[in-house]
Design a protein around this motif. Structure first.
Motif, PDB file in Angstrom:
ATOM      1  N   PHE A 122       0.717  -1.130  -0.261  1.00  0.00           N
ATOM      2  CA  PHE A 122      -0.215  -0.313   0.192  1.00  0.00           C
ATOM      3  C   PHE A 122       0.650   1.621   0.118  1.00  0.00           C
ATOM      4  CE2 PHE A 122      -2.016  -3.149   2.778  1.00  0.00           C
ATOM      5  CZ  PHE A 122      -3.016  -3.572   1.555  1.00  0.00           C
ATOM      6  N   ILE A 123       0.720   2.082  -1.280  1.00  0.00           N
ATOM      7  CA  ILE A 123       2.300   3.326  -1.406  1.00  0.00           C
ATOM      8  C   ILE A 123       0.803   4.502  -1.569  1.00  0.00           C
ATOM      9  CG2 ILE A 123       4.244   1.373  -1.403  1.00  0.00           C
ATOM     10  CD1 ILE A 123       3.993   1.581  -4.480  1.00  0.00           C
ATOM     11  N   GLU A 124       1.303   5.767  -1.315  1.00  0.00           N
ATOM     12  CA  GLU A 124       0.947   7.055  -1.691  1.00  0.00           C
ATOM     13  C   GLU A 124       2.118   7.627  -2.413  1.00  0.00           C
ATOM     14  OE1 GLU A 124      -2.803   6.969   0.424  1.00  0.00           O
ATOM     15  OE2 GLU A 124      -1.668   7.995   1.607  1.00  0.00           O
ATOM     16  N   GLY A 125       2.251   8.811  -2.795  1.00  0.00           N
ATOM     17  CA  GLY A 125       2.288  10.042  -3.172  1.00  0.00           C
ATOM     18  C   GLY A 125       1.939  10.889  -4.180  1.00  0.00           C
ATOM     19  N   GLY A 126       2.470  10.622  -5.304  1.00  0.00           N
ATOM     20  CA  GLY A 126       2.500  11.900  -6.677  1.00  0.00           C
ATOM     21  C   GLY A 126       3.679  11.886  -7.706  1.00  0.00           C
ATOM     22  N   VAL A 134       6.603   8.731  -7.992  1.00  0.00           N
ATOM     23  CA  VAL A 134       7.138   8.321  -6.618  1.00  0.00           C
ATOM     24  C   VAL A 134       5.493   8.050  -6.134  1.00  0.00           C
ATOM     25  CG1 VAL A 134       8.715   8.794  -5.276  1.00  0.00           C
ATOM     26  CG2 VAL A 134       8.731   9.745  -7.217  1.00  0.00           C
ATOM     27  N   LEU A 135       5.681   6.470  -4.993  1.00  0.00           N
ATOM     28  CA  LEU A 135       5.099   6.734  -4.502  1.00  0.00           C
ATOM     29  C   LEU A 135       5.846   5.521  -2.908  1.00  0.00           C
ATOM     30  CD1 LEU A 135       1.918   5.036  -6.528  1.00  0.00           C
ATOM     31  CD2 LEU A 135       2.392   7.317  -5.669  1.00  0.00           C
ATOM     32  N   GLY A 136       5.491   5.333  -1.604  1.00  0.00           N
ATOM     33  CA  GLY A 136       6.314   5.039  -1.057  1.00  0.00           C
ATOM     34  C   GLY A 136       5.072   4.474  -0.151  1.00  0.00           C
ATOM     35  N   ASP A 137       5.503   3.193   1.248  1.00  0.00           N
ATOM     36  CA  ASP A 137       4.575   3.693   2.466  1.00  0.00           C
ATOM     37  C   ASP A 137       5.242   4.426   3.530  1.00  0.00           C
ATOM     38  OD1 ASP A 137       6.798   2.000   2.460  1.00  0.00           O
ATOM     39  OD2 ASP A 137       5.088   0.163   2.603  1.00  0.00           O
ATOM     40  N   LYS A 138       5.897   5.227   3.641  1.00  0.00           N
ATOM     41  CA  LYS A 138       6.821   4.963   5.011  1.00  0.00           C
ATOM     42  C   LYS A 138       6.007   6.604   5.141  1.00  0.00           C
ATOM     43  CE  LYS A 138      10.405   8.585   6.507  1.00  0.00           C
ATOM     44  NZ  LYS A 138      11.663   9.766   6.439  1.00  0.00           N
ATOM     45  N   GLY A 139       5.605   6.287   7.080  1.00  0.00           N
ATOM     46  CA  GLY A 139       4.471   7.295   7.647  1.00  0.00           C
ATOM     47  C   GLY A 139       2.805   6.523   8.143  1.00  0.00           C
ATOM     48  N   ALA A 144       4.301  -1.131  10.151  1.00  0.00           N
ATOM     49  CA  ALA A 144       4.317  -1.938  11.853  1.00  0.00           C
ATOM     50  C   ALA A 144       5.519  -0.927  12.180  1.00  0.00           C
ATOM     51  CB  ALA A 144       4.954  -3.195  11.726  1.00  0.00           C
ATOM     52  N   LYS A 145       6.198  -1.020  13.354  1.00  0.00           N
ATOM     53  CA  LYS A 145       6.813   0.543  13.747  1.00  0.00           C
ATOM     54  C   LYS A 145       8.205   0.084  12.758  1.00  0.00           C
ATOM     55  CE  LYS A 145       9.729   2.562  17.465  1.00  0.00           C
ATOM     56  NZ  LYS A 145       9.058   2.576  18.909  1.00  0.00           N
ATOM     57  N   ASP A 146       9.255  -0.951  12.960  1.00  0.00           N
ATOM     58  CA  ASP A 146      10.335  -1.386  12.196  1.00  0.00           C
ATOM     59  C   ASP A 146      10.416  -2.671  11.449  1.00  0.00           C
ATOM     60  OD1 ASP A 146      11.756  -0.312  14.976  1.00  0.00           O
ATOM     61  OD2 ASP A 146      11.048  -2.027  16.295  1.00  0.00           O
ATOM     62  N   ALA A 147       9.263  -1.809  10.212  1.00  0.00           N
ATOM     63  CA  ALA A 147       9.231  -2.665   9.418  1.00  0.00           C
ATOM     64  C   ALA A 147      10.374  -1.859   8.308  1.00  0.00           C
ATOM     65  CB  ALA A 147       7.815  -2.986   8.982  1.00  0.00           C
ATOM     66  N   PRO A 148      10.555  -2.665   7.321  1.00  0.00           N
ATOM     67  CA  PRO A 148      11.515  -1.900   6.264  1.00  0.00           C
ATOM     68  C   PRO A 148      10.212  -1.261   5.752  1.00  0.00           C
ATOM     69  CG  PRO A 148      11.312  -4.171   5.408  1.00  0.00           C
ATOM     70  CD  PRO A 148      10.717  -3.351   6.987  1.00  0.00           C
ATOM     71  N   GLN A 170      15.507  -0.278   5.189  1.00  0.00           N
ATOM     72  CA  GLN A 170      15.840  -0.670   6.684  1.00  0.00           C
ATOM     73  C   GLN A 170      15.958   0.763   8.076  1.00  0.00           C
ATOM     74  OE1 GLN A 170      15.240  -3.698   7.595  1.00  0.00           O
ATOM     75  NE2 GLN A 170      14.856  -4.839   5.684  1.00  0.00           N
ATOM     76  N   ASP A 171      16.393   1.158   7.317  1.00  0.00           N
ATOM     77  CA  ASP A 171      16.722   2.533   7.929  1.00  0.00           C
ATOM     78  C   ASP A 171      15.904   4.072   8.159  1.00  0.00           C
ATOM     79  OD1 ASP A 171      17.757   3.378   6.098  1.00  0.00           O
ATOM     80  OD2 ASP A 171      20.248   2.955   6.505  1.00  0.00           O
ATOM     81  N   ASP A 172      14.322   3.914   8.110  1.00  0.00           N
ATOM     82  CA  ASP A 172      13.748   4.626   7.233  1.00  0.00           C
ATOM     83  C   ASP A 172      13.977   5.928   6.526  1.00  0.00           C
ATOM     84  OD1 ASP A 172      11.061   6.138   8.753  1.00  0.00           O
ATOM     85  OD2 ASP A 172      12.476   7.622   9.769  1.00  0.00           O
ATOM     86  N   GLY A 173      14.062   5.152   5.726  1.00  0.00           N
ATOM     87  CA  GLY A 173      15.012   6.134   4.373  1.00  0.00           C
ATOM     88  C   GLY A 173      16.274   7.160   4.259  1.00  0.00           C
TER      89      GLY A 173
END
Length: 195
Positions: A122-126, A134-139, A144-148, A170-173
């Protein structure tokens, strides 16, 4: 008396003419079509909803470093341009599909992917300032908190091909590794379907 009869005769003639004319007037009214309704623009017929149209078509997909395609991907515009539908099939038998759409209320593109292995994305962006999607799932709330985290970039090339680059962090980008890097080349004599 003659005058009164003359008046009555004229009244009768007028009534007779009126009764003959009324059905004709009613018939003419029934045969007159109603005025056309004002044309309405479909809700997804906007520049924002068309930002991902460069990905529409039937494509051979060649992973980076390979000489031959390993998959076919069919991208179609569905539901009056409100949905970009993806149907992905590899030569090895793996299949998956996605649905991408522009969420006008939030002013963001969203994609939901599911493959035959049960893997969901599940990714979002523009669009960025280079015209890449560019679509991503950060935030995103489902992470899950520690998921890539994932980031997928689609780049339209000058020759009509499209590069899809899926990366994971693996390190929040802070750093990224490539999950998939593929070149989409349009199959000959194919057109994107729209319905």
């Amino acid at each position: 008396m003659a005058y009164s009869q003359n008046i009555r005769a004229k009244a009768c003639i007028a009534a007779a003419l009126f009764s003959l004319a009324c059905p004709a007037i009613a018939q003419e009214t029934q045969n007159t079509p109603p005025p056309p309704a004002p044309a309405q623009t479909p809700p997804c017929d906007t520049p924002e909803h068309k930002q991902f149209n460069f990905w529409l078509g039937t494509w051979d997909v060649t992973p980076a470093g390979r000489d031959a395609p390993s998959a076919t991907n069919i991208l179609t515009s569905e539901h009056l341009g409100c949905v970009v539908s993806e149907d992905y099939t590899t030569k090895g038998g793996y299949t998956g599909m996605s649905m991408s759409f522009y969420d006008a209320a939030r002013k963001v593109w969203h994609q939901t992917w599911i493959g035959r292995d049960g893997g969901a994305l599940f990714i979002e962006g523009g669009l960025n300032d280079k015209g890449e999607m560019v679509l991503g799932d950060k935030g995103m709330a489902h992470k899950a908190k520690d998921a890539p985290i994932s980031r997928v970039t689609w780049t339209p090339n000058a020759d009509g091909s499209v590069r899809q680059h899926w990366q994971s962090s693996q390190d929040d980008g802070t750093t990224w590794t490539t999950v998939f890097d593929g070149l989409y080349t349009k199959k000959m004599d194919t057109k994107a379907k729209t319905r």
